[in-house]
Structure formats: C-alpha cells, structure tokens
Design an enzyme around this catalytic site. Sequence first.
Site, PDB file in Angstrom:
ATOM      1  CG  PHE A 274     -50.218  26.232  53.191  1.00  0.00           C
ATOM      2  CD1 PHE A 274     -50.096  24.850  53.129  1.00  0.00           C
ATOM      3  CD2 PHE A 274     -49.106  27.010  52.893  1.00  0.00           C
ATOM      4  CE1 PHE A 274     -48.890  24.260  52.793  1.00  0.00           C
ATOM      5  CE2 PHE A 274     -47.895  26.429  52.554  1.00  0.00           C
ATOM      6  CZ  PHE A 274     -47.789  25.042  52.497  1.00  0.00           C
TER       7      PHE A 274
ATOM      8  N   PRO B 153     -45.525  33.016  52.529  1.00  0.00           N
ATOM      9  CG  PRO B 153     -44.979  33.696  50.362  1.00  0.00           C
ATOM     10  CD  PRO B 153     -44.399  33.018  51.576  1.00  0.00           C
ATOM     11  CB  CYS B 154     -50.864  32.731  54.260  1.00  0.00           C
ATOM     12  SG  CYS B 154     -51.800  34.169  53.656  1.00  0.00           S
ATOM     13  CD  GLN B 155     -50.783  34.938  49.403  1.00  0.00           C
ATOM     14  OE1 GLN B 155     -49.793  34.296  49.790  1.00  0.00           O
ATOM     15  NE2 GLN B 155     -50.817  36.252  49.398  1.00  0.00           N
TER      16      GLN B 155
END
Length: 371
Positions: free
Chosen positions: A88, A84-86
């Site tokens: 970073f 999950p990119c949220q």
Amino acid sequence: MNRSLAKKYRLIDLFSGAGGFTLGFTDSRYGGGFQSILALDNDKAALESYAANFGRHGILANIEDWLGTKPKIPLSDVVIGGLPCQGFSLLNKKRQGDSRRSLWQPFMQVVESTQASIFVIENVSEFLRSKECNESKELAERIGFKTACAILNSADYGVPQIRRRGFIIGWKQKASLSPCFPPLPTHSNLPLLSNLPNWLTVRDAIGDLPEPEGTEIRKIPPPLDLHFGRNPTAISLARYQAVPPGGNRFDLQKNAPELTPDCWIKKTSGGTDLFGRLWWDKPSVTIRTEFFKPEKGRYLHPEKHRPITHREAARLMGFPDDFRFIGSKSEIAKQIGNAVPPPLAGAIARTIRVMLDSFEKERDECLLFRS
C-alpha cells in the site's frame, strides 16, 4: 481485588517482526496487562529478537502456508498485526499488483479461529483509503465485529517521531461498550492549548548519547551496543559536511554542486528530505528500514557529519534501551524501521484493556444474576 485487574489477557501478534506492537501491550511502561501467547513472522532474525524479549512461542512461516497446515490455534482475547505495508506504500510503484495487499484475509481467518474479542490491524495510512480496507471491514461485520478506523501520529503518543499510520480496531458486536478510539493523545505540538506535554524531540531521545564507536555491533551493555558508526568514503564525508543544520540535498547542490549526483541536479522538485539533517528540537521524520543511508531520507545527525546510528534510530522509534535486537546490522535496521512504536502500541493497549475489563465485568454480573 477486582478479578479483571489481575488478569493477563491473551495476545496473538501476526506479522510480529521484532515485537514493537507486542511490547506496547505487555510492558507496564506502555500499556501492559497482556500476555503474548503466539507470534508469527517470516523473518527469522526478527523472530529471534521476539524470542529474546518475550519467550520462544514464535512461528517462522508465511501466514498462508501456516494456515494451510491446519494448525491448532490457541484461543486468545486479542489479535494484533502490523500487516506488510509495501503493498500500500506510495513508495511502491507496483503496489496495485502486489500480493501482500491481500494479507488481511488470513489475518481475519486467525481472528475468527481464535475466538478473539478484539483485533487491531496496523498499516500505512494509504491502507485506510483502499478497497482492501473496505473489504476487511465488511468481512469483520459478517463474522460479528464492529469496526472503527483512524490515522494516528506516533508523536501524539510520546514517540519522538512523526509517523502516521492507519489502524482498524474491531470488537465483538455483543459488547455494549464502544472503544475510546482513537486513543486520547498524551502529547501535543500545541502544549499551551492542549494542556499536554510537548511532542518529544530528537534531542530528548538521543541528546545524551556519546559519539559512536567502531562500525560493528558490540558485545557490551546497551545503549552503546548498537551505537556504532559507518566508514564513509571521502566523498560521502564531504557531502555530509556540505549540509548545514536543517539542510537537505538542495543545500548540498548549492554548497557543493560538484559533489551532487547528476540525478539530483536534474530533479529540481520533490525529495526535500533526501540527504537531510534531523532537527534537534523537532520529532524525527519517519524512520524506515534504511535509516543508515542518508540518500534515502532525512537521516543525517542534527550536527555531526554522519547518519544516525542503530541505537539512535531505535530510540527515535520509542524502543527502550533494554529491548534486545538479534541479527546482522541490516536485519536489525529492518526490524527497527518496520516496527510499531511501543508507546503508540501502548496507547491502543490501554484502550483495549478498558474494553476487555468491561466485558469481564458484564460477564460476571450476568453470571451473578443467573445464579
């Protein structure tokens, strides 16, 4: 035939979403040579899409909860995961306290448990500049892996979209072959200098589609199943009409100030993609999960007075029309925007296939010598 050429290497996809990463590894149009044996995600609709395309071996769970049950994890050759990119993303103002920043730890726990020879982590490019990235590489080294990192642009690998993402690849230190990483590009924005085909454009991807019909997912064959529109209000339609080809919110403010939200008028800098039109003869901007809302980015059609459709977004991500998406309109949009573009995944898969074939050859030669 060489035994390794016929082998399907075992693949586990963590944080799989609908399976864009898996598609690049399993479909011969992209990379091929891998068999998906397990997928895990906490998004029910995304796992339904995964099952429709790869079979029902997905697990619906948070990875930490799943590992807490002490599952029997099958042996694999490769573990991949678009974390999950949220945690970073620069769009997340509270990212420093986001618990999702630590999900590399259970990912590496699975890598170790499944005795994989190679792993791949994907995330936003900011991840590679984080302490979590350094910590993950340190842990990988302790459990026997060498690592390499790179920021890859999907447009360089046949995706009609500018999308820069960070990747870590890890391989067992006992192997004598280092990967060709980053993979060699297949396309270029300087084709005359590189001898490569030009980047694919928005026109290449969606120029053949007719006008969308209706506002709902239709039970008809692709590509028109997801090629539906919206019901814009009169003010939204007037705003679309005020944005010229290649324009954005500043053109809206210039051409129709009475239609421009006050918050945009007061914000005189930044956000140049907001309420912008895509360009026909360039790749798309990064497709995110709310591509159907032009106030979120450059998601207006190059010339029509509407946002792009779900089918257009899927094509701009590099998904083939025969890939099946399951869920509501918002659930499918999330699956599209969160995916690893399959052609980019395929470029990585081809690199890994070469490595694994080399490992097989080394092992066979060693066994032959011993006999």
